[in-house]
Design an enzyme around this catalytic site. Structure first.
Site: not given
Length: 466
Positions: A33-34, A203, A321, A445
């Site tokens: 749709k985008r 919160e 994601a 290291h």
């Protein structure tokens, strides 16, 4: 037009699913749709927020850290318009990249809103109102999620904004109130705090980062407080009144009590996300959803309607994601007759603040609740050579291993580049590795990753550098 598979939605789950299906020889189409591909993540989520996190961190470094390293520069000046342009360049590069990949894999892309008319039939309604019907053997729903609404509070994307609006502010707010102490709220709060805003986080729970390891969350909150964050935990927003001068936010204790009013220039509502299935026609074709609006699927991502599948944020599981991507690959392989699979015990999660917070596997709270005996190995970055010399010593690594078998059950990291370090733990856990395996693996290291090895050694109380 007839296809083997049609994917509705081209976010990370959808476009990855389409590409994998095409790789497996299927004729594939996507419906989006985008005007651009990539879904919430690439357009108004993961990618643009990381651009602003990166740029704002550099801005703060230039203003506060360069002098200590012997770099003398004038006080940095913020060009917010250019910073937003920098963000947009990143969005454009990524979305065009997805468009290129779809073309490369010969996937037909239809721009418009998708609706399932029946098994095997998808209607696409374009922005100009034209409609066409596509036929297919399989349908994959990958429509993602939308911003969760705070009851009684209207998001106008001007004064009261969602994560989308928080990525587009035309000026730095003097006072920003963030409703919700989850990943999105803390990341976007960090962006604007670095650029000069006073940030207060409200919160409902008595802790930040719900779902993450408790010790990690407690230490991380202290770090954010040192950076200038103010927290009102165990609190709820009951009203937001907007006006020409900003907003007045009414906050009450979650358990009940006297209300307090906080003035803000901008209010960011970041209380989570909800599955986006509007207009898909789920009820018409008999697709079941649960009480949270998530599409119900079986172990093979198939709904109760044969040939119709769902992945990503519209089904149960973390709204990440990379989780959606793995599901996209798995369902494409299942449709092709292969054994697609997702291991939900090994999905890393990252908070891209500074320092970063990263985790994979179980928390201590989850292990205790399950009655699993475990051993803990911890190593602080204050004892890591690379972190010390870079003066980035906030945080630690924690390894949780089964007390009997030594199998690693969870790894948690707070520190610079934690999001990069977590993946060696993910690989180890994917193959059922032990803390001993990790402890005996040579690490270069000086690197921050040595702290991961030392934390694994600490499971058996044999860390070297502490």
């Amino acid at each position: 037009m007839s296809y083997d598979t049609i994917v509705i939605g081209t976010g990370p789950g959808g476009y990855v699913c389409a590409i994998r299906a095409a790789q497996l020889g299927q004729k594939v189409a996507v419906v989006e749709k985008r005007k651009t591909h990539g879904g919430t993540c690439l357009n108004v989520g993961c990618i643009p927020s990381k651009a602003l996190l990166h740029a704002s961190h550099r801005f703060e470094e230039a203003g506060h850290a360069f002098a200590g390293m012997g770099i003398s520069v004038a006080a940095p000046k913020l060009d917010l318009k250019q910073m937003l342009a920098f963000k947009q360049e990143g969005i454009d590069g990524n979305t065009k990249g997805v468009e290129f990949l779809l073309k490369k894999n010969k996937i037909d892309a239809f721009n418009g809103t998708g609706r399932i008319l029946a098994p095997g039939k998808v209607e696409v309604k374009a922005e100009d109102g034209t409609v066409q019907t596509l036929e297919t053997k399989n349908i994959v729903i990958a429509t993602g999620s939308d911003v969760a609404q705070l009851p009684g509070v209207t998001i106008d994307e001007k004064v009261v904004v969602s994560s989308t609006g928080a990525l587009e502010l035309s000026k730095v707010p003097g006072k920003l109130v963030v409703v919700g102490a989850g990943v999105i709220g803390l990341e976007l709060g960090s962006v604007w705090r670095r650029l000069g805003a006073e940030v207060t986080v409200v919160e409902f729970l008595d802790r930040i980062l719900p779902g993450m390891d408790g010790e990690v969350a407690k230490n991380f909150q202290r770090m954010l407080a040192k950076q200038g964050f103010a927290f009102k935990l165990g609190s709820k927003v009951t009203k937001v009144e907007t006006g020409a001068d900003g907003a007045k936010v009414t906050v009450e204790p979650a358990a009940g009590g006297a209300a307090d009013v906080i003035e803000a220039d901008i209010v960011l509502v970041a209380i989570g996300r909800v599955p986006y299935t509007k207009g898909l026609g789920l009820d018409d074709v008999g697709i079941e959803t649960d009480k949270r609006g998530r599409i119900v699927v079986d172990a093979h991502f198939q709904t109760k309607v044969p040939g119709i599948y769902a992945i990503g944020d519209v089904i149960a599981g973390p709204m990440l994601a990379h989780k959606a991507e793995d599901e996209g690959v798995a369902v494409a392989e299942i449709i092709a007759g292969k054994a697609g699979h997702v291991n939900y015990d090994v999905i890393p999660g990252v908070v891209y603040t500074f320092p970063e917070v990263a985790a994979v596997g179980k928390t201590e709270e989850e292990l205790k609740e399950a009655g699993i005996a475990y051993s803990v190995g911890k190593f602080p970055f204050t004892a890591n050579g690379r972190a010390k010399v870079n003066q980035e010593t906030d945080g630690f690594v924690k390894v949780l291993a089964d007390a009997t078998t030594d199998k690693v059950l969870g790894v948690h990291v707070i520190g610079a580049e934690a999001g990069e370090m977590i993946h060696e733990a993910a690989v180890l856990m994917e193959f059922g590795g032990s803390s001993e395996d990790l402890a005996r693996t040579c690490h270069a290291h000086p690197t921050r990753s040595e702290a991961v090895k030392e934390a694994a050694m600490a499971v058996e109380k044999r860390a070297i550098h502490m």
